[in-house]
Design a protein around this motif. Structure first.
Motif, PDB file in Angstrom:
ATOM      1  N   SER A 159      -6.191  12.826   3.017  1.00  0.00           N
ATOM      2  CA  SER A 159      -4.780  12.218   2.786  1.00  0.00           C
ATOM      3  C   SER A 159      -3.969  12.251   3.943  1.00  0.00           C
ATOM      4  N   HIS A 160      -3.211  11.276   4.371  1.00  0.00           N
ATOM      5  CA  HIS A 160      -2.681  10.843   5.433  1.00  0.00           C
ATOM      6  C   HIS A 160      -0.968  10.835   5.297  1.00  0.00           C
ATOM      7  N   ASP A 183      -6.428   2.407  12.148  1.00  0.00           N
ATOM      8  CA  ASP A 183      -7.146   1.802  10.986  1.00  0.00           C
ATOM      9  C   ASP A 183      -8.134   0.660  11.185  1.00  0.00           C
ATOM     10  N   SER A 242     -11.492   3.540   5.480  1.00  0.00           N
ATOM     11  CA  SER A 242     -10.058   3.259   5.210  1.00  0.00           C
ATOM     12  C   SER A 242      -9.485   4.706   5.144  1.00  0.00           C
ATOM     13  N   ARG A 243      -7.896   4.909   5.660  1.00  0.00           N
ATOM     14  CA  ARG A 243      -7.399   5.993   5.150  1.00  0.00           C
ATOM     15  C   ARG A 243      -6.648   5.797   3.956  1.00  0.00           C
ATOM     16  N   ASN A 244      -6.527   7.181   3.114  1.00  0.00           N
ATOM     17  CA  ASN A 244      -5.742   7.056   2.053  1.00  0.00           C
ATOM     18  C   ASN A 244      -4.207   7.513   2.349  1.00  0.00           C
ATOM     19  N   MET A 299      -0.902   8.192   1.896  1.00  0.00           N
ATOM     20  CA  MET A 299       0.069   8.779   0.930  1.00  0.00           C
ATOM     21  C   MET A 299       1.743   8.884   1.250  1.00  0.00           C
TER      22      MET A 299
END
Length: 299
Positions: free
Chosen positions: A193-194, A208, A217-219, A221
């Motif tokens: 989580s980022h 990204d 892909s990044r989560n 938050m």
């Protein structure tokens, strides 16, 4: 060929800046009639009307708009060339310099710069303001003496620059984060989580886009407006922050930093200033102190 009157260049610069014959005359301490004659000569020399009537005021022609920045730069270059070089006495110098810097710069480089400056010039004060966009209005109007940043198309073409150091994006987490014990692959990085620092115009290094090329892909938050805030959140949560390495060196103390598993390019942080200050001995000295403070290191 008739000899050119280079005094007209200064008149042209002021006229295009003011857009008003009366105001330009007052600024140059000329009578309105003398300014009108100067404008007539400029029209004859350039073959263009330069300023034309629109309602109760004047508006620049397309040629005048195209000439405006170049005329200003030529006048400022000439002024710097002809300005006498005074002997600079740093021990008696009393001056305040305003530096507009990117997030993290003050925390990382500020203490060393202040020490260097005050060792030689105890009467000099440094005023740091945070850089939130790439506009160079402050350099042009004189409210800012120096800036740091990445030179790109958003920077006004007349602005001078000098490379300070190379930087790159890295990942950061608190010292007990699970990623500390994990091989850092693109999938492992993306799975975290980022928290990201983002605002209009901020280049995030294409993280990204490169992940998307790998089908990842990044989560994300949490989003904040600066790197120091992103690191503070990463320190107190299980979120991972992605920040510039050298810019945030002092802010990351005690945290776990790692190289991103992506083919990111390094970028160059430069020192920016307006050409009117090229020949200013005190400004030149401060530029040198900044260069020494930010001497490049291997990253």
């Amino acid at each position: 060929m008739a000899r050119l009157d280079f005094n007209l260049l200064h008149v042209l610069d002021v006229l295009l800046d003011e857009g008003n014959v009366t105001h330009a005359a007052r600024r140059l301490r000329l009578s309105p009639s003398a300014m009108s004659r100067a404008l007539a000569r400029l029209r004859l020399v350039t073959g263009d009307q330069l300023l034309v009537r629109a309602g109760r005021g004047l508006v620049p022609t397309p040629r005048a708009i195209a000439m405006r920045e170049k005329a200003r730069l030529l006048v400022e270059d000439a002024s710097a060339l002809l300005r006498p070089v005074d002997r600079l006495d740093l021990t008696t110098l009393k001056r305040t310099f305003t530096l507009r810097t990117s997030d993290g710069f003050v925390e990382t480089f500020g203490p060393a710069l202040i020490r260097r400056v005050h060792e030689e010039a105890p009467g000099v004060q440094l005023r740091f303001v945070r850089k939130l966009d790439k506009r160079s209005d402050g350099l042009r109007d004189g409210s800012v003496d120096l800036e740091t940043g990445v030179v790109d198309d958003a920077i006004s073409p007349e602005i001078r620059s000098h490379a300070l150091f190379a930087d790159r994006y890295i990942g950061v987490a608190h010292a007990h984060h699970p990623i500390v014990r994990t091989p850092i692959t693109p999938a492992a990085y993306a799975a975290c989580s980022h928290v990201i620092a983002w605002r209009q115009g901020l280049d995030l290094g294409r993280v990204d886009e490169l992940l998307a090329d790998l089908g990842l892909s990044r989560n994300i938050m949490t989003t904040v407006d600066g790197f120091s805030a992103a690191l503070a959140i990463a320190q107190g949560t299980d979120l991972v922050a992605t920040v510039p390495e050298r810019h945030t060196a002092e802010l990351r103390e005690g945290m776990y930093s790692f190289t991103l598993p992506l083919p990111l390019r390094a970028f160059t942080i430069s020192l920016l200033w307006h050409p009117r200050l090229d020949g200013d001995p005190a400004h030149r000295w401060l530029r040198k102190k900044l260069g020494e403070t930010c001497a490049p290191r291997t990253i």
